[in-house]
Design an enzyme around this catalytic site. Structure first.
Site, PDB file in Angstrom:
ATOM      1  CG  ASN A  33      -2.051   0.822   1.223  1.00 20.50           C
ATOM      2  OD1 ASN A  33      -2.418   1.275   0.145  1.00 20.50           O
ATOM      3  ND2 ASN A  33      -2.641   1.085   2.371  1.00 20.50           N
ATOM      4  CB  ILE A 156       0.578  13.187  11.774  1.00 22.55           C
ATOM      5  CG1 ILE A 156      -0.897  12.924  11.505  1.00 22.55           C
ATOM      6  CG2 ILE A 156       0.763  14.390  12.694  1.00 22.55           C
ATOM      7  CD1 ILE A 156      -1.694  12.604  12.768  1.00 22.55           C
ATOM      8  CG  ASP A 220      -0.289   0.137  15.203  1.00 25.14           C
ATOM      9  OD1 ASP A 220       0.532  -0.074  14.299  1.00 25.14           O
ATOM     10  OD2 ASP A 220      -0.890   1.224  15.346  1.00 25.14           O
ATOM     11  CE  LYS A 224       1.372   3.459  14.576  1.00 25.31           C
ATOM     12  NZ  LYS A 224      -0.036   3.390  14.129  1.00 25.31           N
TER      13      LYS A 224
HETATM   14  N1  HSE Z   1      -3.068  -0.188  11.648  1.00 21.96           N
HETATM   15  C1  HSE Z   1      -2.637   1.135  11.965  1.00 21.96           C
HETATM   16  C2  HSE Z   1      -3.846   2.011  12.217  1.00 21.96           C
HETATM   17  C3  HSE Z   1      -1.804   1.781  10.903  1.00 21.96           C
HETATM   18  O1  HSE Z   1      -4.974   1.560  12.142  1.00 21.96           O
HETATM   19  O2  HSE Z   1      -3.650   3.182  12.511  1.00 21.96           O
HETATM   20  C4  HSE Z   1      -0.420   1.251  10.884  1.00 21.96           C
HETATM   21  O3  HSE Z   1       0.265   1.565  12.066  1.00 21.96           O
END
Ligand code: HSE
Length: 445
Positions: A33, A156, A220, A224
């Site tokens: 992507n 961002i 995830d 971050k």
């Molecule tokens: N799967 C993540 C989200 C994007 O839904 O923000 C990739 O880090």
């Protein structure tokens, strides 16, 4: 993680007079992507890019798993190869873009590229969060850039502002909605959908994976959060340092209560630097006041709210995922790396020491606690006693349910520590009059 500039080798084959127009040649690892969108953006308007930046970027090699799959006009077949290792050392590649994701082979390929003296741009949050030290050391040893704007909140710009613009700022707290899939689900639940319905919709739109665990259980967002905390406070925080709770246990009743009390429910990544210099990072569903700027961040949008002593409050808002927004972040890093190559310098990332992590149990906030109880005389006094015995003070409560039947009692506490609230819950679970803990959400102002 503010960087000093230092000399490194100049771009191979560039003469001073050739600088203005010689292309910087890009080797791309992974063409999904984001990689596909990057190829599109590079092919769309090279003259415009040159006019705006003085740089030309040329895609020279693209490593993919399946070379037989057509990739569209931006990725001509002759660029495709399944030999990623050859791309990172190829003579016609000046900068490597890693968009494979995961730990291996991404880690080895990045290390090989850096050892070959090539700057690397990556969107790999897991790798940067957990193995960043090794990669940054390799980049420093080679004197080349390792850039990762796309690893946090997609399109961002937040890595560069934290690393450069705010480098001298004493940041106290960074709070982010850094996962678009869960923000979409929570927005739908706020509108009355169940968790299952909202998840199914997120999956049908392509936001959530068939196995949604990484998003909905907060993995995830934790990677971050670790990167954000490291950048914000100059102390190394890894994914395992981040206390994590996902959104899969939330119910429509939680949202109804939140609305009545003037809150919205958000999955927040919260990184804080405490008065004693310790650092904490956590990801969990949070009650956010409806008039807080983060409360207005809806659907799949992301936002990062930054607080610093001199700068006050800042908010960065936009698309945290998706091909073109994330490709935009990669392109910015590519141009930065290309400028460094042309100027014979690189932004060096110092390796911060390990953070002193404040244990999650020591963190304090108001809490929303919901109990499913028997509706009988004395029940309220019994459950209130459990809060009191553990030093948790109740700010407000609301009860719903018919006399003699079952009832739901929703409490908001005054500020209490995680330790005391967990001790309260342990005691509550043992009470005969308590059928279940209906919900627990931390209030984050
Ligand atoms: N799967 C993540 C989200 C994007 O839904 O923000 C990739 O880090």
């Amino acid at each position: 993680m503010a960087g000093s500039r230092r000399r490194s080798s100049t771009l191979a084959g560039m003469t001073p007079e050739g600088h203005a127009s010689a292309p910087v040649r890009v080797g791309l690892l992974g063409c999904g992507n984001v990689g596909g969108a990057l190829a599109e953006v590079l092919a769309e308007d090279p003259e415009g890019l040159f006019a705006r930046t003085g740089l030309r970027l040329e895609l020279t090699r693209v490593a993919v798993r399946n070379t037989a799959k057509a990739r569209g006009p931006s990725v001509p077949e002759h660029l495709l190869t399944s030999d990623a290792a050859a791309v990172v050392t190829a003579d016609d590649v000046d900068v490597v873009v890693e968009l494979i994701g995961g730990i291996e082979p991404a880690r080895s390929l990045i290390l090989d590229a850096l050892k070959a003296g090539k700057p690397v741009v990556t969107g790999n949050k897991e790798l940067v969060a957990d193995l960043g030290d090794e990669l940054f050391q390799a980049a420093a040893a080679a004197g080349v850039d390792l850039l990762f704007e796309a690893a946090v909140a997609g399109g961002i710009p937040i890595v560069r502002p934290l690393r450069e613009s705010l480098a001298g700022e004493r940041l106290t707290r960074v709070m982010g909605i850094v996962n678009g899939t869960t923000n979409y689900i929570l927005t739908k639940m706020e509108a009355g959908e169940s968790y299952g319905e909202a998840l199914a919709e997120a999956q049908s739109l392509g936001y959530a994976e068939r196995d949604p665990t990484a998003d909905v259980e907060g993995f995830d967002a934790s990677a971050k959060a670790a990167i954000i905390a490291t950048l914000a406070f100059g102390q190394k925080v890894v994914g395992g340092d981040v206390a994590r709770e996902g959104i899969s246990g939330l119910t429509p009743a939680d949202f109804a209560f939140a609305r009545r009390m003037g809150f919205v429910v958000k999955l927040l990544a919260v990184a804080e630097c405490h008065g004693d210099g310790s650092v904490s990072a956590r990801v969990h569903p949070s009650l956010v006041a409806a008039d807080h700027p983060l409360a207005s961040v809806r659907d799949s949008f992301n936002a990062v709210f930054v607080e610093g002593e001199a700068v006050g409050q800042l908010m960065f808002f936009g698309r945290g995922a998706g091909g073109r927004p994330t490709a935009s972040a990669v392109l910015g890093d590519l141009l930065d790396a290309a400028h460094s190559l042309r100027g014979g310098a690189c932004g060096r990332l110092p390796q911060p020491g390990r953070a002193r992590i404040r244990p999650f149990e020591d963190l304090a906030s108001p809490y929303y606690v919901s109990l499913l109880v028997r509706d009988q005389p004395g029940v309220l006094a019994t459950v209130a006693g459990a809060f009191g015995r553990n030093g948790v003070s109740i700010r407000s409560m609301e009860q719903e349910g018919a006399p003699g039947g079952d009832a739901r009692i929703d409490f908001i506490t005054h500020t209490a520590t995680e330790r005391d609230v967990q001790a309260t819950l342990t005691e509550l679970r043992e009470l005969e009059v308590v059928d279940a803990i209906g919900g627990l959400i931390r209030v984050v102002a």
